[in-house]
Every structure is written in structure tokens, then in C-alpha cells.
Write a protein that holds these residues in place. Structure first.
Motif, PDB file in Angstrom:
ATOM      1  N   UNK A   1       4.926   9.078 -49.714  1.00 57.57           N
ATOM      2  CA  UNK A   1       4.475   8.882 -48.343  1.00 57.57           C
ATOM      3  C   UNK A   1       5.600   9.283 -47.398  1.00 57.57           C
ATOM      4  N   UNK A   2       5.216   9.599 -46.165  1.00 58.53           N
ATOM      5  CA  UNK A   2       6.197  10.097 -45.190  1.00 58.53           C
ATOM      6  C   UNK A   2       5.983   9.389 -43.861  1.00 58.53           C
TER       7      UNK A   2
ATOM      8  N   UNK B   1      10.817  10.348 -46.325  1.00 58.31           N
ATOM      9  CA  UNK B   1       9.795  10.236 -47.362  1.00 58.31           C
ATOM     10  C   UNK B   1      10.218   9.198 -48.385  1.00 58.31           C
ATOM     11  N   UNK B   2       9.225   8.481 -48.900  1.00 54.92           N
ATOM     12  CA  UNK B   2       9.444   7.493 -49.951  1.00 54.92           C
ATOM     13  C   UNK B   2       8.659   7.939 -51.174  1.00 54.92           C
ATOM     14  N   UNK B   3       9.348   8.010 -52.302  1.00 59.96           N
ATOM     15  CA  UNK B   3       8.742   8.454 -53.550  1.00 59.96           C
ATOM     16  C   UNK B   3       8.800   7.325 -54.566  1.00 59.96           C
TER      17      UNK B   3
ATOM     18  N   UNK C   1      14.217   9.206 -48.804  1.00 57.03           N
ATOM     19  CA  UNK C   1      15.124  10.316 -48.491  1.00 57.03           C
ATOM     20  C   UNK C   1      14.841  10.848 -47.102  1.00 57.03           C
ATOM     21  N   UNK C   2      15.872  11.463 -46.519  1.00 60.58           N
ATOM     22  CA  UNK C   2      15.685  12.118 -45.219  1.00 60.58           C
ATOM     23  C   UNK C   2      15.103  13.516 -45.451  1.00 60.58           C
ATOM     24  N   UNK C   3      14.965  14.267 -44.383  1.00 64.69           N
ATOM     25  CA  UNK C   3      14.325  15.573 -44.454  1.00 64.69           C
ATOM     26  C   UNK C   3      15.096  16.558 -45.342  1.00 64.69           C
TER      27      UNK C   3
END
Length: 156
Positions: A37-38, A103-105, A135-137
Motif C-alpha cells: 500500500x502507498x 509504501x508499506x510492503x 520505504x520512501x520513494x
């Protein structure tokens, strides 16, 4: 109904939640054992340092984790009750607004999904620890988290 169609229905329901609308969280990748998700930063998301508020990062991670916890069992959701029992997060770097979207993975192994499905089918409660990386972009991790998803048989 196939699991892809059911997954689309779950994601559509997810988008109606008030927290999701406030945060602007959106689905990026949703497959058995995986949920990404972002969230793009909005002015109301910043803390006093100009970073994304820690509570929003926690919420982003929880959203990814709980989505991953159901990603391999969408077709069995009618037989289950799912809730987050606990969560913890470690902030690794500043989540500067200009470094977003974030984003979260969350990922689970195929073996975990197989065991979860077996437990649901035998009406046995299961607890899953779901790891998450935010994580960032650029892909730089800004936080790591883990949540416990409790999956119980739905009472009849």
C-alpha cells in the motif's frame, strides 16, 4: 467467484473506510501472501518537524499487514473473524514529506498461507506475525514493523 474478483471486492470495501480516506492510502500490489500500500503526504499528515506523523506510518504499516493476512484466504473470509492483536514499529529514518509517497510492503510465505487455510478449514484459531517494511520513494526503509493478526472461526 474467483479469488481475484473477491480481492477486488475486498479492496473496494477497504477504500470506503474513513481512516483510509483521511490518509489517502491506496493499494499498489495485492496477491496471495503480499500486500503493498502507498500513501502520499498531505499537509495535515505532517508533524512539527515536517515529517509524516509517526501514527500515520503506524497506520500505513497496519493496513499493509492486515491486508497481507487475508490475501491468501479471501475466498474463506465468510468463515473467519480477523483482528489485529498487537503491533510494534521501529522508526529507522525521518519520513520527510518530500521523500514520499511512502509504501508499506507486507509479505507472508506460501507455507504460512497453506497453514492458515488449513486452520480455517479445520476451524482452528491461528495467530500470524506479519512483517512490514515502509520505504520512501527511493526505496530507502524508514520503518520496520510487525503485527499479529488473529484469525478465528466466525461464530455461527
Amino acid at each position: 467467484m474467483d479469488s481475484a474478483t473477491m480481492g477486488d471486492m475486498v479492496m473496494a470495501g477497504f477504500q470506503k473506510l474513513g481512516f483510509i480516506q483521511f490518509t489517502g492510502i491506496e493499494g499498489v500490489d495485492y496477491a496471495p501472501g503480499r500486500n503493498v500500500v502507498r500513501m502520499a503526504a498531505r499537509p495535515e499528515h505532517f508533524n512539527h518537524n515536517g515529517d509524516i506523523h509517526a501514527a500515520l506510518l503506524f497506520g500505513l504499516a497496519e493496513t499493509a499487514a492486515m491486508g497481507a493476512s487475508i490475501s491468501g484466504i479471501v475466498d474463506l473470509l465468510g468463515d473467519t473473524f480477523i483482528v489485529a492483536r498487537d503491533g510494534r514499529i521501529e522508526y529507522l529514518a525521518r519520513a520527510k514529506g518530500e521523500a514520499g509517497p511512502f509504501s508499506a510492503t507486507a509479505e507472508l510465505s506460501p507455507e504460512t498461507i497453506t497453514q492458515t487455510r488449513a486452520n480455517i478449514e479445520s476451524r482452528t484459531e491461528i495467530e500470524l506475525e506479519v512483517p512490514v517494511t515502509i520505504a520512501d520513494v527511493t526505496g530507502k526503509p524508514v520503518a520496520r514493523a510487525a503485527f499479529t493478526a488473529v484469525i478465528r472461526p466466525r461464530r455461527k
